[in-house]
Design an enzyme around this catalytic site. Sequence first.
Site, PDB file in Angstrom:
ATOM      1  N   LYS A  27       0.839  -1.215   0.000  1.00 52.75           N
ATOM      2  CA  LYS A  27       0.000   0.000   0.000  1.00 52.75           C
ATOM      3  C   LYS A  27       0.867   1.256   0.000  1.00 52.75           C
ATOM      4  O   LYS A  27       0.652   2.173  -0.775  1.00 52.75           O
ATOM      5  CB  LYS A  27      -0.903  -0.028   1.243  1.00 52.75           C
ATOM      6  CG  LYS A  27      -1.499   1.321   1.605  1.00 52.75           C
ATOM      7  CD  LYS A  27      -2.297   1.285   2.884  1.00 52.75           C
ATOM      8  CE  LYS A  27      -1.506   1.434   4.151  1.00 52.75           C
ATOM      9  NZ  LYS A  27      -1.262   2.781   4.634  1.00 52.75           N
ATOM     10  N   ASN A  28       1.864   1.277   0.891  1.00 52.70           N
ATOM     11  CA  ASN A  28       2.651   2.502   1.045  1.00 52.70           C
ATOM     12  C   ASN A  28       3.667   2.724  -0.070  1.00 52.70           C
ATOM     13  O   ASN A  28       4.359   3.741  -0.092  1.00 52.70           O
ATOM     14  CB  ASN A  28       3.336   2.532   2.416  1.00 52.70           C
ATOM     15  CG  ASN A  28       2.305   2.752   3.520  1.00 52.70           C
ATOM     16  OD1 ASN A  28       1.162   3.128   3.249  1.00 52.70           O
ATOM     17  ND2 ASN A  28       2.699   2.504   4.761  1.00 52.70           N
ATOM     18  N   CYS A 121      -4.216  12.164  13.730  1.00 51.24           N
ATOM     19  CA  CYS A 121      -5.036  10.976  13.510  1.00 51.24           C
ATOM     20  C   CYS A 121      -4.876  10.075  14.715  1.00 51.24           C
ATOM     21  O   CYS A 121      -4.201  10.430  15.677  1.00 51.24           O
ATOM     22  CB  CYS A 121      -4.672  10.279  12.204  1.00 51.24           C
ATOM     23  SG  CYS A 121      -3.185   9.333  12.313  1.00 51.24           S
ATOM     24  N   ARG A 126       1.107  13.839  13.995  1.00 48.88           N
ATOM     25  CA  ARG A 126       1.574  13.748  12.615  1.00 48.88           C
ATOM     26  C   ARG A 126       1.657  15.096  11.893  1.00 48.88           C
ATOM     27  O   ARG A 126       0.956  15.335  10.897  1.00 48.88           O
ATOM     28  CB  ARG A 126       0.733  12.737  11.823  1.00 48.88           C
ATOM     29  CG  ARG A 126       0.707  11.377  12.482  1.00 48.88           C
ATOM     30  CD  ARG A 126      -0.031  10.367  11.676  1.00 48.88           C
ATOM     31  NE  ARG A 126       0.735   9.855  10.563  1.00 48.88           N
ATOM     32  CZ  ARG A 126       0.284   8.915   9.739  1.00 48.88           C
ATOM     33  NH1 ARG A 126      -0.905   8.406   9.917  1.00 48.88           N
ATOM     34  NH2 ARG A 126       1.028   8.490   8.739  1.00 48.88           N
ATOM     35  N   ASP A 311       5.011   0.144  12.222  1.00 44.93           N
ATOM     36  CA  ASP A 311       3.781  -0.509  11.751  1.00 44.93           C
ATOM     37  C   ASP A 311       3.681  -1.968  12.209  1.00 44.93           C
ATOM     38  O   ASP A 311       2.594  -2.554  12.181  1.00 44.93           O
ATOM     39  CB  ASP A 311       3.695  -0.453  10.214  1.00 44.93           C
ATOM     40  CG  ASP A 311       3.455   0.967   9.721  1.00 44.93           C
ATOM     41  OD1 ASP A 311       3.042   1.810  10.523  1.00 44.93           O
ATOM     42  OD2 ASP A 311       3.702   1.227   8.529  1.00 44.93           O
ATOM     43  N   ARG A 403      -8.338  -0.777   5.104  1.00 50.03           N
ATOM     44  CA  ARG A 403      -7.616   0.338   4.476  1.00 50.03           C
ATOM     45  C   ARG A 403      -6.278  -0.136   3.930  1.00 50.03           C
ATOM     46  O   ARG A 403      -5.746   0.464   3.001  1.00 50.03           O
ATOM     47  CB  ARG A 403      -7.310   1.423   5.514  1.00 50.03           C
ATOM     48  CG  ARG A 403      -8.515   2.103   6.072  1.00 50.03           C
ATOM     49  CD  ARG A 403      -8.072   3.196   6.980  1.00 50.03           C
ATOM     50  NE  ARG A 403      -7.554   4.265   6.134  1.00 50.03           N
ATOM     51  CZ  ARG A 403      -7.782   5.543   6.321  1.00 50.03           C
ATOM     52  NH1 ARG A 403      -8.508   5.923   7.340  1.00 50.03           N
ATOM     53  NH2 ARG A 403      -7.293   6.443   5.507  1.00 50.03           N
TER      54      ARG A 403
HETATM   55  N1  EPU Z   1       7.125  14.120  11.426  1.00 56.31           N
HETATM   56  C1  EPU Z   1       7.255  15.439  11.795  1.00 56.31           C
HETATM   57  N2  EPU Z   1       7.083  16.398  10.835  1.00 56.31           N
HETATM   58  C2  EPU Z   1       6.823  16.087   9.544  1.00 56.31           C
HETATM   59  C3  EPU Z   1       6.681  14.741   9.169  1.00 56.31           C
HETATM   60  C4  EPU Z   1       6.858  13.773  10.144  1.00 56.31           C
HETATM   61  O1  EPU Z   1       7.489  15.759  12.955  1.00 56.31           O
HETATM   62  O2  EPU Z   1       6.693  17.004   8.713  1.00 56.31           O
HETATM   63  C5  EPU Z   1       7.287  13.061  12.452  1.00 56.31           C
HETATM   64  C6  EPU Z   1       5.966  12.300  12.704  1.00 56.31           C
HETATM   65  O3  EPU Z   1       5.141  12.973  13.611  1.00 56.31           O
HETATM   66  C7  EPU Z   1       6.455  10.975  13.221  1.00 56.31           C
HETATM   67  C8  EPU Z   1       7.778  10.774  12.450  1.00 56.31           C
HETATM   68  O4  EPU Z   1       8.131  12.054  11.947  1.00 56.31           O
HETATM   69  O5  EPU Z   1       6.758  11.095  14.587  1.00 56.31           O
HETATM   70  C9  EPU Z   1       7.698   9.771  11.329  1.00 56.31           C
HETATM   71  O6  EPU Z   1       6.657  10.079  10.459  1.00 56.31           O
HETATM   72  P1  EPU Z   1       6.764   9.893   8.882  1.00 56.31           P
HETATM   73  O7  EPU Z   1       6.556  11.232   8.268  1.00 56.31           O
HETATM   74  O8  EPU Z   1       7.960   9.125   8.503  1.00 56.31           O
HETATM   75  O9  EPU Z   1       5.468   9.024   8.633  1.00 56.31           O
HETATM   76  P2  EPU Z   1       4.455   9.208   7.425  1.00 56.31           P
HETATM   77  O10 EPU Z   1       5.239   9.516   6.210  1.00 56.31           O
HETATM   78  O11 EPU Z   1       3.356  10.103   7.818  1.00 56.31           O
HETATM   79  C10 EPU Z   1       4.576   6.696   6.668  1.00 56.31           C
HETATM   80  C11 EPU Z   1       3.592   5.590   6.455  1.00 56.31           C
HETATM   81  C12 EPU Z   1       3.045   5.122   7.799  1.00 56.31           C
HETATM   82  C13 EPU Z   1       4.215   4.651   8.661  1.00 56.31           C
HETATM   83  C14 EPU Z   1       5.258   5.768   8.791  1.00 56.31           C
HETATM   84  C15 EPU Z   1       6.510   5.369   9.528  1.00 56.31           C
HETATM   85  C16 EPU Z   1       2.684   6.094   4.273  1.00 56.31           C
HETATM   86  C17 EPU Z   1       1.535   6.546   3.459  1.00 56.31           C
HETATM   87  N3  EPU Z   1       2.509   6.071   5.590  1.00 56.31           N
HETATM   88  O12 EPU Z   1       3.852   7.747   7.321  1.00 56.31           O
HETATM   89  O13 EPU Z   1       2.181   4.027   7.542  1.00 56.31           O
HETATM   90  O14 EPU Z   1       3.775   4.281   9.932  1.00 56.31           O
HETATM   91  O15 EPU Z   1       5.655   6.232   7.479  1.00 56.31           O
HETATM   92  O16 EPU Z   1       7.132   4.319   8.903  1.00 56.31           O
HETATM   93  O17 EPU Z   1       3.718   5.724   3.738  1.00 56.31           O
HETATM   94  C18 EPU Z   1       0.344   2.584   7.906  1.00 56.31           C
HETATM   95  O18 EPU Z   1       0.565   2.076   6.794  1.00 56.31           O
HETATM   96  O19 EPU Z   1      -0.445   2.069   8.740  1.00 56.31           O
HETATM   97  C19 EPU Z   1       1.051   3.814   8.307  1.00 56.31           C
HETATM   98  C20 EPU Z   1       0.650   4.596   9.295  1.00 56.31           C
END
Ligand code: EPU
Length: 424
Positions: A27-28, A121, A126, A311, A403
């Site tokens: 998915k990701n 969320c 996030r 995850d 999802r």
């Molecule tokens: N963060 C910040 N500022 C930002 C972006 C992130 O502080 O601008 C922090 C977040 O709050 C968190 C950390 O950085 O504490 C990591 O977040 P990241 O941005 O890496 O996560 P994401 O890109 O929002 C993706 C996956 C998630 C997965 C995370 C971590 C997708 C669509 N989503 O989320 O997947 O948990 O990376 O590996 O790729 C899931 O599939 O169930 C899911 C939640």
Amino acid sequence: MERVSERRYVIKGGYPLKGVVEVSGAKNAALPAIAATLLAPGEYRLKRVPKVKDVLCMLKILEFLGATWSFEKDALIINTSGINKTSVPYELATQIRASVLFLGALLGAKGEAEVPLPGGCAIGKRPIDLHLKGMEKLGAEISLYHGNLRVKALNLKGCEIVLDFPSVTATENLLMAASVAEGETVIKNAAKEPEVVFLAEVLKSMGAHIKGEGEDTIYVKGKKKLKPAHIEIIPDRIEAGTFLVLGGLLEENELEIKNVNLSYLEVPVSKLREIGVYVEKTGKRSCLVKREKSLKATKIVTAPYPGFPTDLQPIFTVLLTQAQGMSLVVENLFENRFLYVFELNRMGANIKLEDRTAIVNGVTPLFGSPVKATDLRAGAALVLAGLCAENTTTVYNVELIERGYENFVEKLQGLGAKIEVETL
Ligand code: EPU
């Protein structure tokens, strides 16, 4: 009173699971690939796209923007020739966090994007500050207009971006925008997840010049015009990890997992072996998993890739309820990813929460109870708990599981699980 969903899974636990299960495309990896199709108008053929709710929602947004899509026999066909909008509607954007990927894709493709500001969320706050700081450095102006984020740039210019944290979707957004920017962009402290490397591969097959993906620093030489490509989605490492845990959950379980890339799962597999689960590679993309001996406690600390994936944290915690001794599970990425613990404790687990650490005391037999999924991965964890619990477990809010897990119930039934979908 809080409402529960109409659909639920009813699970009769304790039956040994055996057989072959095939992991779907990730998915990701599919979500950013779908966003990237905006960068060059034309027809794309994407193989192994999982038909899960998040993907379908992403496609609806693409359609709203002017694209067409259809699932054919073995591929998803997307045509982005008709893109004529740059604003993502609130109703669709708020259904899926990954809608934030449209910021980087539309900024690159059209020089502007308007996407509703994603709120927090279930798993945490996030924020998206790192996405925005990076886009600003590339030359975008950012404003908030009636709850919508507007990013706009007449000319995206290559630059050096140092991420405070290796955020997955921030790196992906910046990769997409930088691919069509003028000159070279250097992204430091970039995320190294296989899905980020995959997006870089997709962009390269579209003609982008990218080097260093999978390492701390990624170099992108912008190219004005990209071209459509054929894409095959990589295997879902989190779904694979879920089935690996399932293989070790009950003494008589024995699973052969297909379409698994064990190199994406080095830390979780080494943890499984440490806990007492036997994992053996049986082919290029397949492995065997079963319980080797009685399980023993361990410590798990979530971290960005190649560290232990957040995850898989809830899913491993279920396994650790069946392991002898005290395990520690430390969650470093999302502050709210322990909500499922209350549900597991209602099933008989003995888990205490102290700040970002769950202290799991095992072995505790689990007994069937009604439980509620709080997010996608927590939901999958509760299904696994139900499969090893005595009697009947009813999991509510299963839409959250759907999802991200393709045909989860059917795949489990194929292994001999007594799991049924009921509609209230
Ligand atoms: N963060 C910040 N500022 C930002 C972006 C992130 O502080 O601008 C922090 C977040 O709050 C968190 C950390 O950085 O504490 C990591 O977040 P990241 O941005 O890496 O996560 P994401 O890109 O929002 C993706 C996956 C998630 C997965 C995370 C971590 C997708 C669509 N989503 O989320 O997947 O948990 O990376 O590996 O790729 C899931 O599939 O169930 C899911 C939640």
